[in-house]
Design a protein around this motif. Structure first.
Motif, PDB file in Angstrom:
ATOM      1  N   ARG A  24      -5.701  -5.686  -5.342  1.00 29.25           N
ATOM      2  CA  ARG A  24      -4.270  -5.388  -5.470  1.00 29.25           C
ATOM      3  C   ARG A  24      -4.046  -3.883  -5.594  1.00 29.25           C
ATOM      4  O   ARG A  24      -3.102  -3.328  -5.029  1.00 29.25           O
ATOM      5  CB  ARG A  24      -3.684  -6.092  -6.695  1.00 29.25           C
ATOM      6  CG  ARG A  24      -3.683  -7.610  -6.617  1.00 29.25           C
ATOM      7  CD  ARG A  24      -3.055  -8.203  -7.877  1.00 29.25           C
ATOM      8  NE  ARG A  24      -3.233  -9.640  -7.920  1.00 29.25           N
ATOM      9  CZ  ARG A  24      -4.090 -10.274  -8.705  1.00 29.25           C
ATOM     10  NH1 ARG A  24      -4.865  -9.582  -9.546  1.00 29.25           N
ATOM     11  NH2 ARG A  24      -4.193 -11.588  -8.684  1.00 29.25           N
ATOM     12  N   GLY A 128       0.182 -12.525  -7.228  1.00 28.31           N
ATOM     13  CA  GLY A 128       0.270 -11.193  -6.653  1.00 28.31           C
ATOM     14  C   GLY A 128      -0.723 -10.907  -5.559  1.00 28.31           C
ATOM     15  O   GLY A 128      -1.037  -9.746  -5.298  1.00 28.31           O
ATOM     16  N   LEU A 137       2.947  -2.870  -2.828  1.00 25.75           N
ATOM     17  CA  LEU A 137       2.291  -2.110  -3.894  1.00 25.75           C
ATOM     18  C   LEU A 137       1.785  -0.758  -3.399  1.00 25.75           C
ATOM     19  O   LEU A 137       1.755   0.219  -4.159  1.00 25.75           O
ATOM     20  CB  LEU A 137       1.112  -2.900  -4.456  1.00 25.75           C
ATOM     21  CG  LEU A 137       1.395  -4.075  -5.380  1.00 25.75           C
ATOM     22  CD1 LEU A 137       0.113  -4.830  -5.672  1.00 25.75           C
ATOM     23  CD2 LEU A 137       2.045  -3.608  -6.681  1.00 25.75           C
ATOM     24  N   GLN A 138       1.386  -0.709  -2.126  1.00 25.12           N
ATOM     25  CA  GLN A 138       0.811   0.520  -1.588  1.00 25.12           C
ATOM     26  C   GLN A 138       1.803   1.677  -1.551  1.00 25.12           C
ATOM     27  O   GLN A 138       1.413   2.836  -1.434  1.00 25.12           O
ATOM     28  CB  GLN A 138       0.270   0.268  -0.179  1.00 25.12           C
ATOM     29  CG  GLN A 138      -0.832  -0.771  -0.101  1.00 25.12           C
ATOM     30  CD  GLN A 138      -2.058  -0.357  -0.891  1.00 25.12           C
ATOM     31  OE1 GLN A 138      -2.647   0.688  -0.641  1.00 25.12           O
ATOM     32  NE2 GLN A 138      -2.431  -1.174  -1.868  1.00 25.12           N
ATOM     33  N   ARG A 145       1.620   1.486  -9.793  1.00 26.06           N
ATOM     34  CA  ARG A 145       0.953   0.294  -9.271  1.00 26.06           C
ATOM     35  C   ARG A 145       0.198  -0.416 -10.397  1.00 26.06           C
ATOM     36  O   ARG A 145       0.284  -1.636 -10.548  1.00 26.06           O
ATOM     37  CB  ARG A 145      -0.017   0.716  -8.167  1.00 26.06           C
ATOM     38  CG  ARG A 145      -0.366  -0.332  -7.147  1.00 26.06           C
ATOM     39  CD  ARG A 145      -1.335   0.220  -6.117  1.00 26.06           C
ATOM     40  NE  ARG A 145      -0.817   1.389  -5.408  1.00 26.06           N
ATOM     41  CZ  ARG A 145      -1.486   2.064  -4.491  1.00 26.06           C
ATOM     42  NH1 ARG A 145      -2.714   1.678  -4.161  1.00 26.06           N
ATOM     43  NH2 ARG A 145      -0.953   3.110  -3.886  1.00 26.06           N
ATOM     44  N   ILE A 149       1.106  -4.223 -11.921  1.00 25.22           N
ATOM     45  CA  ILE A 149       0.096  -5.289 -11.835  1.00 25.22           C
ATOM     46  C   ILE A 149      -0.278  -5.788 -13.222  1.00 25.22           C
ATOM     47  O   ILE A 149      -0.324  -7.002 -13.479  1.00 25.22           O
ATOM     48  CB  ILE A 149      -1.151  -4.779 -11.086  1.00 25.22           C
ATOM     49  CG1 ILE A 149      -0.825  -4.518  -9.615  1.00 25.22           C
ATOM     50  CG2 ILE A 149      -2.289  -5.797 -11.188  1.00 25.22           C
ATOM     51  CD1 ILE A 149      -1.915  -3.767  -8.877  1.00 25.22           C
ATOM     52  N   ALA A 179       9.158   0.703 -10.819  1.00 25.25           N
ATOM     53  CA  ALA A 179       8.274  -0.012  -9.894  1.00 25.25           C
ATOM     54  C   ALA A 179       8.916  -1.316  -9.428  1.00 25.25           C
ATOM     55  O   ALA A 179       8.841  -1.671  -8.243  1.00 25.25           O
ATOM     56  CB  ALA A 179       6.929  -0.299 -10.568  1.00 25.25           C
ATOM     57  N   MET A 183       9.778  -2.323  -5.587  1.00 27.91           N
ATOM     58  CA  MET A 183       9.219  -3.538  -5.004  1.00 27.91           C
ATOM     59  C   MET A 183      10.318  -4.450  -4.477  1.00 27.91           C
ATOM     60  O   MET A 183      10.169  -5.097  -3.439  1.00 27.91           O
ATOM     61  CB  MET A 183       8.375  -4.275  -6.035  1.00 27.91           C
ATOM     62  CG  MET A 183       7.105  -3.555  -6.440  1.00 27.91           C
ATOM     63  SD  MET A 183       5.859  -3.518  -5.138  1.00 27.91           S
ATOM     64  CE  MET A 183       5.291  -5.213  -5.174  1.00 27.91           C
TER      65      MET A 183
END
Length: 318
Positions: A24, A128, A137-138, A145, A149, A179, A183
């Protein structure tokens, strides 16, 4: 004096979930395996100093996450073509390759192994791992990130994340809000993605059969109107049922039997190993296509054109 048996008994059960965690973070199964190996090496070297103030799992995650942050700092992010430019709606457009790009890789479900009975452990293994989620996520910074996670996928507390990252719970909350907002702009709605059921399995079977028959019209019927096709390492990608079907018909679905398929799974999604027939009549590894299936049809196809991926999926080269 620590023995290898003691160390293995304490840490060995976490290897698979650490591999998923590192994937991930990094977007690469190859790099994730390297970082997990490094994690266990670091843990072994420092094990005599591990005094049990935290759980073995927390200790290993701390080592693995920091190793991932270092790796991201050296290499950067791994995108899909859709993360680098706009789609084409013209199936006749010249294709542009991106050999210099370090591309996102698929995650073979076989690596997850048999699921345990514990629902929490299942969540840690599966949550995920969807391709669109990992691709989104990248686009986050390395630390954002890690925060997302650890908090949203692994359900760590803000205090635990703050301790791991050497920051404050308030900073973790702030980073998590940013984040999540980032997302939300780049991942599909949950209702858009269908869990594999009888209807979805039947759709994938019909799709695979249509590819083997080189039946572009049948493929088109199985695509949602806004279907997307991505083909790393090509930068060019297509959006829309008609452009996607026309491109496939003109470039890949050339003759019945030209392509053969094998069912597999990647990123907890249906996938196909695709073999292309050569001049000698032998079908050789060509691409792994990860499919996103919705109730209205196939909505996304990511065709990873890398025969080197096949061994990780337990697929033969021919």
């Amino acid at each position: 004096m620590t023995t290898s048996v003691e160390f293995t008994e304490l840490t060995g059960t976490y290897r698979r979930e650490l591999l998923a965690h590192c994937y991930r973070m990094l977007g690469s199964i190859d790099e994730a395996e390297d970082v997990v190996q490094e994690t266990y090496l670091r843990a072994w070297r420092s094990y005599d100093g591990f005094e049990g103030r935290s759980s073995a799992r927390t200790w290993l995650y701390r080592i693995a996450t920091n190793a991932c942050l270092t790796a991201i700092g050296r290499r950067g992010r791994r995108p899909l073509p859709s993360g680098l430019g706009a789609p084409s709606t013209d199936p006749d457009v010249p294709l542009v390759a991106g050999p210099e790009v370090a591309w996102l890789q698929p995650y073979p479900d076989v690596v997850l192994g048999d699921l345990p009975d514990d629902p929490a452990a299942v969540a840690m293994s599966r949550a995920g791992i969807r391709l669109a989620f990992v691709a989104a996520l990248q686009h986050l910074s390395a630390r954002s990130r890690a925060v997302l996670i650890l908090r949203d996928v692994l359900q760590w507390s803000a205090a635990e994340v703050a301790e791991l990252l050497g920051t404050t719970p308030a900073a973790v909350h702030s980073a998590l809000r940013r984040a999540r907002a980032d997302m939300a702009r780049s991942t599909p709605a949950v209702d858009d993605v269908a869990e594999p059921g009888e209807a979805e399995r039947g759709l994938v079977e019909r799709f695979a059969a249509a590819i083997e028959r080189a039946d572009a019209s049948a493929v088109a019927e199985l695509l949602r109107v806004d279907a997307v096709l991505e083909m790393p390492p090509l930068l060019t990608w297509f959006a829309g049922r008609d452009p996607v079907a026309r491109f496939l018909g003109a470039n890949l679905l050339l003759e019945p039997g030209g392509l053969r398929t094998v069912r597999t799974r990647a990123n907890d999604q249906d996938a196909l190993g695709v073999y292309s027939r050569g001049p000698d009549g032998v079908h050789r590894a060509h691409a792994v296509i990860v499919l996103t299936v919705s109730p209205a049809g196939i909505t996304r196809m990511v065709a990873f054109q890398d025969p080197g991926l096949f061994p990780a999926f337990g697929l033969p080269s021919e």
